[in-house]
Structure formats: C-alpha cells, structure tokens
Design an enzyme around this catalytic site. Structure first.
Site, short mmCIF file in Angstrom:
data_model
loop_
_atom_site.label_atom_id
_atom_site.label_comp_id
_atom_site.label_asym_id
_atom_site.label_seq_id
_atom_site.Cartn_x
_atom_site.Cartn_y
_atom_site.Cartn_z
N HIS A 72 6.32 13.70 -3.06
CA HIS A 72 4.96 14.11 -2.73
C HIS A 72 4.94 14.72 -1.33
O HIS A 72 5.42 14.10 -0.38
CB HIS A 72 4.00 12.92 -2.77
CG HIS A 72 3.61 12.52 -4.16
ND1 HIS A 72 2.56 11.66 -4.43
CD2 HIS A 72 4.12 12.87 -5.37
CE1 HIS A 72 2.46 11.50 -5.74
NE2 HIS A 72 3.39 12.21 -6.32
N TYR A 200 -6.84 8.07 -1.77
CA TYR A 200 -7.45 6.90 -1.15
C TYR A 200 -8.95 7.18 -1.05
O TYR A 200 -9.35 8.20 -0.46
CB TYR A 200 -6.88 6.67 0.25
CG TYR A 200 -5.44 6.23 0.27
CD1 TYR A 200 -5.11 4.90 0.52
CD2 TYR A 200 -4.39 7.13 0.08
CE1 TYR A 200 -3.78 4.48 0.57
CE2 TYR A 200 -3.07 6.73 0.11
CZ TYR A 200 -2.77 5.39 0.36
OH TYR A 200 -1.46 4.99 0.39
N LYS A 296 3.31 0.45 3.60
CA LYS A 296 4.38 0.14 4.55
C LYS A 296 5.21 -1.09 4.19
O LYS A 296 6.27 -1.31 4.80
CB LYS A 296 3.79 -0.07 5.95
CG LYS A 296 3.20 1.17 6.56
CD LYS A 296 4.28 2.20 6.84
CE LYS A 296 3.70 3.57 7.08
NZ LYS A 296 4.33 4.60 6.31
N TYR A 383 2.27 7.98 8.05
CA TYR A 383 2.37 7.79 6.59
C TYR A 383 3.79 8.06 6.09
O TYR A 383 4.30 7.32 5.24
CB TYR A 383 1.36 8.69 5.88
CG TYR A 383 1.13 8.30 4.44
CD1 TYR A 383 0.22 7.30 4.10
CD2 TYR A 383 1.83 8.92 3.40
CE1 TYR A 383 0.02 6.93 2.79
CE2 TYR A 383 1.63 8.55 2.08
CZ TYR A 383 0.72 7.55 1.78
OH TYR A 383 0.53 7.18 0.48
#
Length: 389
Positions: A72, A200, A296, A383
C-alpha cells in the site's frame, strides 16, 4: 537441556527472534504455554512497516509475503463525510505491506519446522529463574514431567500477561500505563475490501476502521463500549452500524457477509522500563502495548527483535555493546511509536464526556492535517515506521 538463548513465547516476536538467531548460528529453544493451533488462531495486526518486511527477508521467510501480501502506497482518513488520502510513497518514499500476523506466524512456524529447531508447545507452569546471575534457567512441566533448560540468556517474548515481566522484582521495573475508555469490536469476513487502501473513520457515533487481509478477506472494526459483549452483536447489527459511520463516497462499495470471527479488544498504552534485567530481555508485548490505531504493535515487536538479535550476535562475536544498549535503543523507538499511537487514538475516537472543546480540537486538527503537506508528512513518516537505528 542446554542452549544459548532460551525464548519464552512462540508468537511472532519469539519465532522471528529464533529464526534470526538460527541463521546467525546461535542455538535457541522456544517454550510456549499454548498449543500451536491456539497461537495461529489469534487474529491480530496486518500492516507491516518496511523495517519489519526487511527483517522477514533477513529471516528467509518473505517468499509467501511477497506473493500474497498487498503493498500500500497510501492510507485514508475520513472526517465530516470527507475522505482524504495520505500519500505515503510521495511523502516518504516508503510504503507498507498488508499481510496478516497469522500468516507471518505461519511462515515462521514452517521455517522453524524445516530447520528442525526445537519448540516446546503446551508447557505448563513455565518459570524463569537465575537471570540476575550467570546461569539463567527456564523451567516447565509437560505431560506431568518437569523440565529444565539452561541458557546463556532468556528472551521474554511471552506477551503482556506472560511470566517473564511478572518475574522481575517490582523495585527493578517502572511501568507506565494509560487505559482508554472504549474498546474495538472487530469482525473478519471473506468479502472483498471496501477500498484499495485502509480507511480510518472519525464519526460522531464512534471510530471505524476498514482494513483487509487479502483481496478476498476483510477486517472491520467499530469503537464500542467496554461494557459491550460480543454475543450482543449479530453480524447484521455490526454491518448496519458500520454503514452508519462510513463516508457516503465509499458506502456503495461495502460487501457484507457472515463473520469468520468477532471479538472485542480493550485499548491501552503501556511501557515497562527498562527492558533488560541481567540476562533476561523483554521484547514485544512483554515490554509494551500500543492501541492498534497506529498499526504499531507487531512492528514494534519486530524492531525489538531486530535490536536484540543484533546485540546477541555481537555478544557471540565478542562484544557486549549491543546488549548493553538494547534497552536504550528499543525504548527510544517504542516511546515515539507510543506517541504516534496515542495521537492517532486521540484524534480518531469519541471520548465519553469529553465535551465540545475536545470536538473542536479534533475538527481543527483534521482541517490542519488535510490542508498541510508538512502535517501529512509527519503522519506518513510515523505510519510507515521511523528509522531502525
């Protein structure tokens, strides 16, 4: 029994450490209190940072990930019925890989089996002893018989509720914790993903996440009350609530179907300091927990393993510098990831009794984020994963 490194816990962090050590010629044995099927049945994270992908390559377990994983280049945030894409590749030159933790675990288990390395499953009464001296041991009972494993070092990769951190004297450890006043209700289904990238969602009814495990399997989450029970949520009720929270531009793409799994997970931030106690080292969830909003958890566990592997390899080459700095190096990266996960959680969720000021602050944050390349770069850098240094 005797080995160089005894690893407690056969989740992805323990298995990855064992594989990396074995490829460096360092003997290791893994002791796990659950069955192999139980370990594989845990549904967890699916977004891998580049540093995690690199470690899997070094461990020699990347073939299926490269064939089946989904790279991605971006991630989407939705607010006020607006969908905004953060272009990770353009902003950082990096991407993330969507490949489920279950599949990572499966690949590591298979590699360990092929190499003929020892893993003891269903070990009862596991205990760690003598790690404050020169002769640490792992002891357990299996099939009614007691076993003792002598080792040079013990790696505690046995999770938040494991025995390793619990065996450290309270005066030797400091624990920092924040518990969030909500949970995530997750549903796994064999339906095509809603979108080519993760979404999100911030909504007045609560947070939602549209994730995926493959081109035919999707994972969705809803913010829920800590008092909610999975049994109270039928599949139909889950899908209807998700529809209420999705932005209108992607709602027509939603495919629904029967759930393969549903569960509710509480959210917390947690860090234990230090991560070394004599010859015992904590790694992964044994030393820290992050809310899953920042993707994470598995990645932090992998970076711990990377630091520990490097330190142990250096030790057996004659230098103690890497092990002496393990806790410092790992915690520096952990706290930055904790900050990002806390920030994402604070931004995306509805907090009970937070009031209008908090809502206005979230709105201002979204407006700034959507309009500022600098702000988007900060999000993107975190990210995709901060440098492994």
């Amino acid at each position: 029994m005797k080995t160089q490194v005894a690893i407690v816990g056969a989740g992805p962090s323990g298995l990855l450490l064992g594989q990396l050590l074995a490829r460096s010629g360092i003997a290791n044995v893994i002791v796990e209190r659950q069955s192999a099927d139980y370990v594989l049945g845990r549904i967890r994270a699916g977004v891998l940072e580049q540093t995690t992908v690199d470690l899997l390559v070094q461990a020699g377990v990347d073939a299926r990930m490269r064939e089946e994983g989904l790279p991605h280049d971006g991630v989407c945030l939705a607010w006020d019925d607006r969908l905004h894409r953060i272009d990770l590749a353009r902003l950082t030159g990096k991407r993330v890989m969507v490949y489920g933790q279950t599949e990572v675990t499966r690949d590591l288990m298979a590699a360990r089996g092929v190499a003929g390395l020892t893993t003891v499953y269903e070990a009862d009464q596991v205990g760690v002893h003598g790690f404050d001296g020169s002769t640490p041991q792992v002891r357990w009972v299996k099939d009614g018989a007691g076993h003792v494993l002598d080792a040079d070092f013990i790696a505690g990769c046995d999770g938040y509720h494991g025995v390793c951190r619990a065996s450290v004297p309270p005066a030797a450890i400091t624990q920092h914790e924040k518990v969030y006043p909500f949970g995530w209700l997750g549903l796994l289904a064999d339906v095509p993903p809603l979108h080519e990238e993760l979404i999100y969602v911030h909504h007045d009814r609560g947070f939602a996440l549209c994730s995926q495990r493959s081109r035919t399997r999707s994972r969705y989450y809803l913010q829920c009350s800590l008092s909610d029970q999975v049994e109270a949520w039928s599949d139909d009720a889950f899908w209807e609530e998700l529809k209420r929270r999705l932005p209108s531009s992607v709602l027509p793409n939603l495919a629904t179907g029967p759930s393969l799994e549903k569960s509710i997970a509480p959210l917390r931030s947690f860090v234990a300091e230090p991560l070394r106690f004599g010859r015992l080292f904590l790694a992964g969830d044994a030393g820290h927990i992050v809310p899953p909003t920042g993707a994470k958890g598995l990645n932090l566990a992998a970076s711990d393993v990377g630091f520990l592997w490097q330190g142990l390899a250096e030790h057996y080459r004659g230098s103690s510098a890497g092990l002496d700095r393990y806790s410092e190096r790992a915690l520096a990266r952990i706290w930055k990831a904790e900050r990002f996960s806390w920030w994402m959680t604070s931004l995306m969720h509805q907090f009970p009794d937070a009031g209008s000021f908090n809502a206005k602050m979230q709105a201002a944050e979204f407006e700034y984020l959507f309009g500022s390349r600098a702000a988007q770069t900060v999000l993107a850098e975190n990210y995709v994963g901060l440098p492994f240094a």
